[in-house]
Design a protein around this motif. Structure first.
Motif, PDB file in Angstrom:
ATOM      1  N   ALA A  18      59.687  -1.044 -45.651  1.00  0.00           N
ATOM      2  CA  ALA A  18      60.887  -0.854 -46.463  1.00  0.00           C
ATOM      3  C   ALA A  18      61.825   0.182 -45.847  1.00  0.00           C
ATOM      4  N   SER A  22      65.320  -0.798 -44.067  1.00  0.00           N
ATOM      5  CA  SER A  22      66.543  -0.339 -44.726  1.00  0.00           C
ATOM      6  C   SER A  22      67.488   0.343 -43.752  1.00  0.00           C
ATOM      7  N   THR A  70      63.411  -5.884 -45.179  1.00  0.00           N
ATOM      8  CA  THR A  70      63.883  -4.855 -46.106  1.00  0.00           C
ATOM      9  C   THR A  70      63.531  -5.211 -47.541  1.00  0.00           C
ATOM     10  N   GLY A  73      59.704  -5.275 -48.172  1.00  0.00           N
ATOM     11  CA  GLY A  73      59.104  -3.960 -48.365  1.00  0.00           C
ATOM     12  C   GLY A  73      59.374  -3.382 -49.745  1.00  0.00           C
ATOM     13  N   TRP A  74      60.620  -3.415 -50.179  1.00  0.00           N
ATOM     14  CA  TRP A  74      60.968  -2.805 -51.470  1.00  0.00           C
ATOM     15  C   TRP A  74      60.405  -3.583 -52.653  1.00  0.00           C
ATOM     16  N   SER A  93      56.640 -10.750 -52.777  1.00  0.00           N
ATOM     17  CA  SER A  93      57.426 -10.116 -51.714  1.00  0.00           C
ATOM     18  C   SER A  93      57.908 -11.139 -50.693  1.00  0.00           C
TER      19      SER A  93
END
Length: 209
Positions: A18, A22, A70, A73-74, A93
């Motif tokens: 993440a 990002s 991105t 991960g989040w 995810s």
């Protein structure tokens, strides 16, 4: 970094993806929209990945992969915090990451279409009828300008002519060719003659001839 060390390996995996994703994602988006050199470099990487994968619509590109990791991960972190099991966390995810890739692919595809539609392709002018705006010399001795409609827009473009006499302002011309550097080659012509509209009359049914 004590909070990071306190996490289990599964959580650390998502946090690493993440954070790295990002940082790269923000950089890519900024350089893309600002038109910086970095954006051009990423476009080159996109082209190579797309060519290797052989997939149309540019679904698998560097930018889209950055977006995937991105979001992957989040969303993974969010699922872990929500108490989801590991299998469900991975599935959710992956789904959200792929959805993000699809959205980004559609966005950049649409942007590319807008760019293409706004780019003047001089070859589209061949066959168009226009008018001399600035005198064009004979035998390509002097470059002038013509007003001609190309891609739905009236434009003033540079032109040359192989005519034996110069083409003065107001002369009706036809574009017969375009040079490699975008200069129109024109020749004198006439406006297309519109068919004469005639009215027809019907005689009353009781009229005797």
């Amino acid at each position: 970094m004590e909070w990071f060390s306190a996490l289990d390996g599964f959580s650390q995996f998502f946090w690493i993806i993440a954070l790295i994703g990002s940082v790269i994602f923000v950089f890519v988006i900024i350089t893309t929209f600002l038109g910086m050199d970095g954006g051009d470099d990423f476009d080159g990487v996109d082209s190579e990945i797309d060519a290797d994968g052989g997939i149309g619509f540019q679904f698998i590109t560097f930018k889209n992969l950055v977006g995937f990791f991105t979001i992957f991960g989040w969303i993974g972190i969010a699922c872990i915090n929500a108490g989801f099991s590991k299998p469900i966390t991975v599935v959710v995810s992956l789904f959200c990451g792929l959805l993000m890739m699809t959205i980004m692919a559609a966005m950049f595809y649409a942007m590319g279409k807008l760019t293409d539609s706004g780019t003047l392709k001089y070859k589209n002018a061949i066959g168009a009828i226009g008018e001399i705006y600035l005198t064009v010399g004979a035998n390509r001795e002097k470059m002038g300008k013509v007003s001609v409609r190309v891609q739905g827009t009236l434009r003033e473009l540079e032109a040359l002519s192989d005519s034996l006499s110069e083409l003065k302002s107001g002369t009706i011309i036809k574009v017969v060719d375009v040079t490699s550097n975008g200069i129109l080659i024109v020749e004198q012509t006439k406006k297309a003659i519109e068919p004469i509209k005639t009215k027809t009359y019907e005689l009353p049914s009781d009229t005797k001839l």
